[in-house]
Design an enzyme around this catalytic site. Structure first.
Site, PDB file in Angstrom:
ATOM      1  N   ASP A 103      41.965  33.852  36.947  1.00  0.00           N
ATOM      2  CA  ASP A 103      42.820  34.221  35.821  1.00  0.00           C
ATOM      3  C   ASP A 103      43.802  35.329  36.205  1.00  0.00           C
ATOM      4  O   ASP A 103      43.508  36.179  37.040  1.00  0.00           O
ATOM      5  CB  ASP A 103      41.971  34.705  34.646  1.00  0.00           C
ATOM      6  CG  ASP A 103      41.034  33.626  34.131  1.00  0.00           C
ATOM      7  OD1 ASP A 103      40.012  33.374  34.799  1.00  0.00           O
ATOM      8  OD2 ASP A 103      41.327  33.036  33.081  1.00  0.00           O
ATOM      9  N   THR A 104      44.954  35.312  35.536  1.00  0.00           N
ATOM     10  CA  THR A 104      45.953  36.357  35.755  1.00  0.00           C
ATOM     11  C   THR A 104      45.622  37.605  34.944  1.00  0.00           C
ATOM     12  O   THR A 104      45.488  38.701  35.492  1.00  0.00           O
ATOM     13  CB  THR A 104      47.356  35.848  35.374  1.00  0.00           C
ATOM     14  OG1 THR A 104      47.701  34.744  36.223  1.00  0.00           O
ATOM     15  CG2 THR A 104      48.396  36.954  35.530  1.00  0.00           C
TER      16      THR A 104
END
Length: 257
Positions: A103-104
């Site tokens: 995930d960012t």
């Protein structure tokens, strides 16, 4: 049970449970979403990495080109993090391999392999929001083949229910899921996007051989949940087809566009 409009957009037309959710916000801060990767051999990438004795690594190099490391990143896109690391080390991006995309908007720890990089070279690199910890040598480049899964620690904020209601709803939801044998393996927003769920639309256009349409959807299809500035410039491109002007107008944060 009512299915939200944004869920319907990505093809989720039913829910497995009937119990109402608890509401709330995830990923308010990057630290609210912790992801730690696990490999099939039991190796776990931890955000609180225990330093390996670097001298031991220097003295026990095996006959391999691949240095195995734990990459810890905060609030960074996976591919942009790899690109920045490659630049710092003077490598091509393809010389850095990962087992899985993380995930960012999160703090994540994952395994990577660096081709023909020494521990000494790695120690010279400093990149904001990124830590790289060497842990050993690997017989080949890492790939999804070695990925077992991820462990998550998630904080949900702004839940507007009493503690009693929250516990009751969670308990009922778990009970419903047990009756059907677990959580259905839906493809959801993780694959399609939340602010801008267009991945499936781009893919459909590609499958149908319409690459121009795929490109236009990716670049110019505005969604109501994304940044207002982004919506405006996308709509302008969609209506005018003026790519030269779009190149000037698109915000720099739209890296991939």
């Amino acid at each position: 049970m009512y299915v939200s409009k944004i869920d319907r957009k990505v093809g989720i037309e039913v829910y497995a449970t009937k119990t109402p959710g608890i509401s709330g916000i995830i990923k308010y801060f990057a630290e609210d979403f912790i992801v730690e990767e696990m490999l099939v051999n039991g190796s776990k990438a931890s955000i609180n990495h225990n330093e390996v004795l670097l001298q031991d690594l220097k003295n026990h190099r095996t006959l391999t080109d691949y240095l195995l490391c734990v990459l810890v990143k905060r609030d960074k896109d996976n591919f942009l993090a790899i690109k920045a690391l490659a630049k710092g080390l003077g490598l091509r991006a393809e010389d850095i391999q990962i087992a899985g995309i993380k995930d960012t908007r999160a703090v994540t720890a994952q395994h990577i392999t660096l081709r023909k990089v020494s521990v000494e070279d790695l120690q010279k690199v400093s990149i904001n929001g990124i830590e790289v910890h060497p842990i050993g040598f690997f017989h080949t480049k890492i790939s999804p083949y070695y990925l077992l899964g991820n462990q998550f620690r998630i904080i949900i904020r702004n839940i507007r229910h009493s503690r009693t209601t929250i516990k009751e709803r969670i308990s009922k939801t778990i009970s419903e899921l047990r009756k059907i044998g677990g959580i259905p393996n839906f493809f959801g927003h993780q694959r399609f996007g939340t602010r801008r769920p267009i991945t499936h639309l781009v893919g459909k256009a590609i499958v149908k051989g319409n690459l121009e349409k795929a490109a236009m959807i990716f670049l110019a299809k505005a969604m109501p949940y994304e940044n207002p500035e982004s919506q405006i410039v996308r709509k302008q491109l969609w209506e005018t087809g003026d790519f030269k002007q779009a190149l000037k107008d698109f915000p720099k944060r739209l890296h991939y566009e």
